[in-house]
Scaffold this motif. Structure first.
Motif, PDB file in Angstrom:
ATOM      1  N   LEU A 187       0.834  -1.194   0.000  1.00 42.71           N
ATOM      2  CA  LEU A 187       0.000   0.000   0.000  1.00 42.71           C
ATOM      3  C   LEU A 187       0.870   1.245   0.000  1.00 42.71           C
ATOM      4  CD1 LEU A 187      -2.700  -1.022   2.647  1.00 42.71           C
ATOM      5  CD2 LEU A 187      -2.865  -1.181   0.167  1.00 42.71           C
ATOM      6  N   PHE A 188       0.326   2.327  -0.534  1.00 43.16           N
ATOM      7  CA  PHE A 188       1.029   3.595  -0.497  1.00 43.16           C
ATOM      8  C   PHE A 188       1.039   4.114   0.942  1.00 43.16           C
ATOM      9  CE2 PHE A 188      -0.524   3.406  -4.895  1.00 43.16           C
ATOM     10  CZ  PHE A 188       0.673   3.623  -5.561  1.00 43.16           C
ATOM     11  N   LEU A 189       2.220   4.459   1.416  1.00 43.05           N
ATOM     12  CA  LEU A 189       2.364   4.902   2.801  1.00 43.05           C
ATOM     13  C   LEU A 189       1.960   6.363   2.936  1.00 43.05           C
ATOM     14  CD1 LEU A 189       5.717   3.121   3.710  1.00 43.05           C
ATOM     15  CD2 LEU A 189       3.364   2.289   3.950  1.00 43.05           C
ATOM     16  N   ASN A 190       0.731   6.634   2.542  1.00 43.25           N
ATOM     17  CA  ASN A 190       0.163   7.965   2.675  1.00 43.25           C
ATOM     18  C   ASN A 190      -0.769   7.963   3.879  1.00 43.25           C
ATOM     19  OD1 ASN A 190      -0.907  10.492   2.385  1.00 43.25           O
ATOM     20  ND2 ASN A 190      -1.606  10.225   0.283  1.00 43.25           N
ATOM     21  N   PRO A 191      -0.518   8.812   4.882  1.00 40.16           N
ATOM     22  CA  PRO A 191      -1.364   8.765   6.094  1.00 40.16           C
ATOM     23  C   PRO A 191      -2.840   8.967   5.822  1.00 40.16           C
ATOM     24  CG  PRO A 191       0.619  10.076   6.482  1.00 40.16           C
ATOM     25  CD  PRO A 191       0.582   9.786   5.014  1.00 40.16           C
ATOM     26  N   THR A 192      -3.185   9.756   4.820  1.00 36.04           N
ATOM     27  CA  THR A 192      -4.596   9.977   4.523  1.00 36.04           C
ATOM     28  C   THR A 192      -5.267   8.773   3.875  1.00 36.04           C
ATOM     29  OG1 THR A 192      -4.030  10.971   2.385  1.00 36.04           O
ATOM     30  CG2 THR A 192      -4.189  12.441   4.270  1.00 36.04           C
ATOM     31  N   LYS A 193      -4.467   7.867   3.299  1.00 39.42           N
ATOM     32  CA  LYS A 193      -5.026   6.701   2.622  1.00 39.42           C
ATOM     33  C   LYS A 193      -5.123   5.486   3.531  1.00 39.42           C
ATOM     34  CE  LYS A 193      -5.356   8.790  -1.364  1.00 39.42           C
ATOM     35  NZ  LYS A 193      -6.683   9.059  -1.982  1.00 39.42           N
ATOM     36  N   ILE A 194      -4.207   5.365   4.465  1.00 40.98           N
ATOM     37  CA  ILE A 194      -4.179   4.164   5.303  1.00 40.98           C
ATOM     38  C   ILE A 194      -4.668   4.449   6.719  1.00 40.98           C
ATOM     39  CG2 ILE A 194      -2.325   3.122   3.971  1.00 40.98           C
ATOM     40  CD1 ILE A 194      -0.371   4.019   6.088  1.00 40.98           C
ATOM     41  N   SER A 195      -5.227   5.621   6.954  1.00 37.39           N
ATOM     42  CA  SER A 195      -5.746   5.967   8.284  1.00 37.39           C
ATOM     43  C   SER A 195      -7.263   6.071   8.231  1.00 37.39           C
ATOM     44  CB  SER A 195      -5.158   7.289   8.781  1.00 37.39           C
ATOM     45  OG  SER A 195      -3.754   7.196   8.890  1.00 37.39           O
ATOM     46  N   GLY A 196      -7.897   5.752   9.354  1.00 34.53           N
ATOM     47  CA  GLY A 196      -9.346   5.819   9.436  1.00 34.53           C
ATOM     48  C   GLY A 196      -9.838   7.167   9.942  1.00 34.53           C
ATOM     49  N   ILE A 197     -11.132   7.223  10.275  1.00 32.19           N
ATOM     50  CA  ILE A 197     -11.722   8.450  10.787  1.00 32.19           C
ATOM     51  C   ILE A 197     -11.108   8.841  12.127  1.00 32.19           C
ATOM     52  CG2 ILE A 197     -13.897   9.546  11.447  1.00 32.19           C
ATOM     53  CD1 ILE A 197     -13.625   8.930   8.485  1.00 32.19           C
ATOM     54  N   CYS A 198     -10.691   7.843  12.888  1.00 28.08           N
ATOM     55  CA  CYS A 198     -10.121   8.118  14.209  1.00 28.08           C
ATOM     56  C   CYS A 198      -8.699   8.654  14.132  1.00 28.08           C
ATOM     57  CB  CYS A 198     -10.143   6.846  15.051  1.00 28.08           C
ATOM     58  SG  CYS A 198      -9.238   5.469  14.320  1.00 28.08           S
ATOM     59  N   GLY A 199      -8.087   8.625  12.959  1.00 25.93           N
ATOM     60  CA  GLY A 199      -6.715   9.074  12.826  1.00 25.93           C
ATOM     61  C   GLY A 199      -5.688   7.982  13.018  1.00 25.93           C
ATOM     62  N   ARG A 200      -6.101   6.769  13.338  1.00 27.65           N
ATOM     63  CA  ARG A 200      -5.203   5.634  13.497  1.00 27.65           C
ATOM     64  C   ARG A 200      -5.224   4.779  12.229  1.00 27.65           C
ATOM     65  NH1 ARG A 200      -4.340   8.667  17.011  1.00 27.65           N
ATOM     66  NH2 ARG A 200      -4.078   8.245  19.245  1.00 27.65           N
ATOM     67  N   LEU A 201      -4.318   3.811  12.167  1.00 29.95           N
ATOM     68  CA  LEU A 201      -4.278   2.929  11.006  1.00 29.95           C
ATOM     69  C   LEU A 201      -5.575   2.142  10.881  1.00 29.95           C
ATOM     70  CD1 LEU A 201      -0.637   1.531  11.300  1.00 29.95           C
ATOM     71  CD2 LEU A 201      -1.465   3.275   9.728  1.00 29.95           C
ATOM     72  N   LEU A 202      -5.939   1.845   9.632  1.00 31.36           N
ATOM     73  CA  LEU A 202      -7.199   1.155   9.364  1.00 31.36           C
ATOM     74  C   LEU A 202      -7.228  -0.211  10.033  1.00 31.36           C
ATOM     75  CD1 LEU A 202      -7.550   1.990   5.568  1.00 31.36           C
ATOM     76  CD2 LEU A 202      -8.961   2.895   7.418  1.00 31.36           C
ATOM     77  N   CYS A 203      -8.352  -0.519  10.663  1.00 29.51           N
ATOM     78  CA  CYS A 203      -8.500  -1.821  11.315  1.00 29.51           C
ATOM     79  C   CYS A 203      -8.580  -2.957  10.300  1.00 29.51           C
ATOM     80  CB  CYS A 203      -9.752  -1.830  12.195  1.00 29.51           C
ATOM     81  SG  CYS A 203      -9.689  -0.665  13.571  1.00 29.51           S
ATOM     82  N   CYS A 204      -9.019  -2.638   9.083  1.00 30.56           N
ATOM     83  CA  CYS A 204      -9.154  -3.691   8.072  1.00 30.56           C
ATOM     84  C   CYS A 204      -7.803  -4.209   7.601  1.00 30.56           C
ATOM     85  CB  CYS A 204      -9.969  -3.184   6.883  1.00 30.56           C
ATOM     86  SG  CYS A 204      -9.316  -1.677   6.136  1.00 30.56           S
TER      87      CYS A 204
END
Length: 396
Positions: A187-204
């Motif tokens: 995955l692209f290590l872009n914080p806006t792409k791999i982060s959720g609404i909470c600001g943490r990394l996506l749980c999926c």
């Protein structure tokens, strides 16, 4: 026959297991259970015959009883009280200028405790706030600090996929998510792409990590070079969905192989001779031949070097010369004695006709020198003795 009931006290809360006992209940029914904090009302979310993995039979407690109409009215009043307490607590926080954000309020069924959930960047001194809440509701007050993930779970939000967040829909426990998972999933290590609404990394990311780990065990390491039937190749990337491996060969051409084709190519590596022969066959018959070297002007009609050397050896020797045409005669070398200069052959070519031969060192020493009054040597120095006119020195 009793069943194992999965009960949730809140829509976004964790799932707790109880035994149905003598009561017959179904999914969606409300029940009263005894907890560590007191009596509480929850809804049945799951019914199963056997306990789940990790839960032992003695630890599963039975439910208390089924709710009555009075219990339903009490629960409705508790919900109104929770909304009222939420508004009052926010006013108290603003009046005291506390750096905290109130998320939700929970009132137990018997009103023995009211729990306030909040988030804060650090530790907060809320002792004065607790005193205000106790004066207003005359019960036990608990302020519980939670994280941003639990906040999103309680409030709910729409994720990047366009659906409700997984933590709000079905997740009850949060699994650890690291940046290494995003790297292994390409995955692209872009914080806006791999982060959720909470600001943490996506749980999926943790949902698919097991599949990626199993696929990576079959594939080679990205960036490493291997010797295969295609020659020396470098692994560029892997694709889980297509189950392929992209490699780069020595000629700069990219190939996409399946896992089976990669294992077959890795099991039969090609030798250097066969790879060079394949490249020559692919390039054509004239590709492997080197063009003939052109001789410089003046030497184009001469025979090769080996033939010239043999011809020079067979050439008859000149009269008065030794084995080398440039060496002096044997008589002249014997007259010079064993001096190193006499044994060394001359580097100059043969003397032209009419040139006088060079004199030896002895003949040059005996020959008379021209007299020069300016540079005339002393007679005693030439004779090598002492001056006879000078009287001898006495020993006294």
């Amino acid at each position: 026959m009793s069943h194992i009931l999965g009960i949730k006290f809140r829509d976004h809360g964790q799932l707790y297991y109880f035994d149905s006992g003598p009561f017959v209940v179904g999914v969606g029914d409300s029940v009263l259970v005894q907890t560590e904090q007191g009596l509480g009302m929850g809804k049945v979310a799951l019914v199963r015959d056997t306990p789940p993995e990790g839960e032992e039979q003695p630890e599963i407690k039975p439910i208390f009883r089924l709710p009555t109409t009075e219990d339903v009215d009490i629960q409705r009043e508790n919900d109104l009280l929770a909304r009222e307490a939420h508004t009052y607590c926010r006013k108290c926080i603003e009046s005291r200028n506390l750096e905290m954000k109130l998320v939700d309020v929970e009132v137990l069924h018997d009103r023995g405790k009211i729990v306030f959930y909040f988030t804060a960047p650090g530790r907060i001194d809320f002792r004065e706030l607790v005193k205000d809440l106790v004066k207003a509701y005359h019960t036990r007050i608990e302020l519980r600090q939670i994280g941003v993930r639990h906040e999103t779970q309680m409030l709910g939000a729409i994720g990047n996929c366009g659906q409700m967040c997984c933590c709000r829909r079905f997740m009850r426990k949060f699994a650890p998510v690291t940046i290494k998972m995003a790297k292994e999933q390409n995955l692209f290590l872009n914080p806006t792409k791999i982060s959720g609404i909470c600001g943490r990394l996506l749980c999926c990311l943790s949902f698919e990590q097991e599949n990626y780990e199993q696929f990576q065990k079959k594939c080679p390491r990205v960036g490493k070079k291997f010797s295969t039937s295609f020659g020396l190749v470098k692994v560029l990337r892997t694709n889980l969905f297509r189950e392929t491996i992209s490699v780069l060969d020595e000629t700069g051409e990219e190939h996409e192989l399946t896992v089976e084709e990669w294992n077959a190519a890795l099991a039969n590596p090609a030798s250097a001779e066969s790879r060079s022969q394949e490249r020559q066959d692919a390039a054509g018959p004239e590709a492997g031949r080197t063009p003939p070297r052109r001789a410089p002007e003046g030497q184009q009609n001469q025979p090769p070097r080996g033939e010239r050397r043999d011809r020079d050896r067979e050439r008859p020797r000149a009269a008065g010369q030794g084995q080398s045409g440039d060496a002096p005669p044997r008589e002249s070398r014997e007259g010079q004695g064993r001096s190193r200069r006499g044994r060394r052959p001359s580097r100059k070519g043969p003397r032209p006709a009419g040139q006088q031969p060079q004199q030896s060192q002895e003949q040059q020493a005996q020959a008379p020198r021209p007299k020069n009054p300016r540079h005339a040597p002393r007679p005693e120095a030439r004779q090598g003795g002492k001056n006879p006119s000078r009287p001898p020195e006495s020993g006294s």
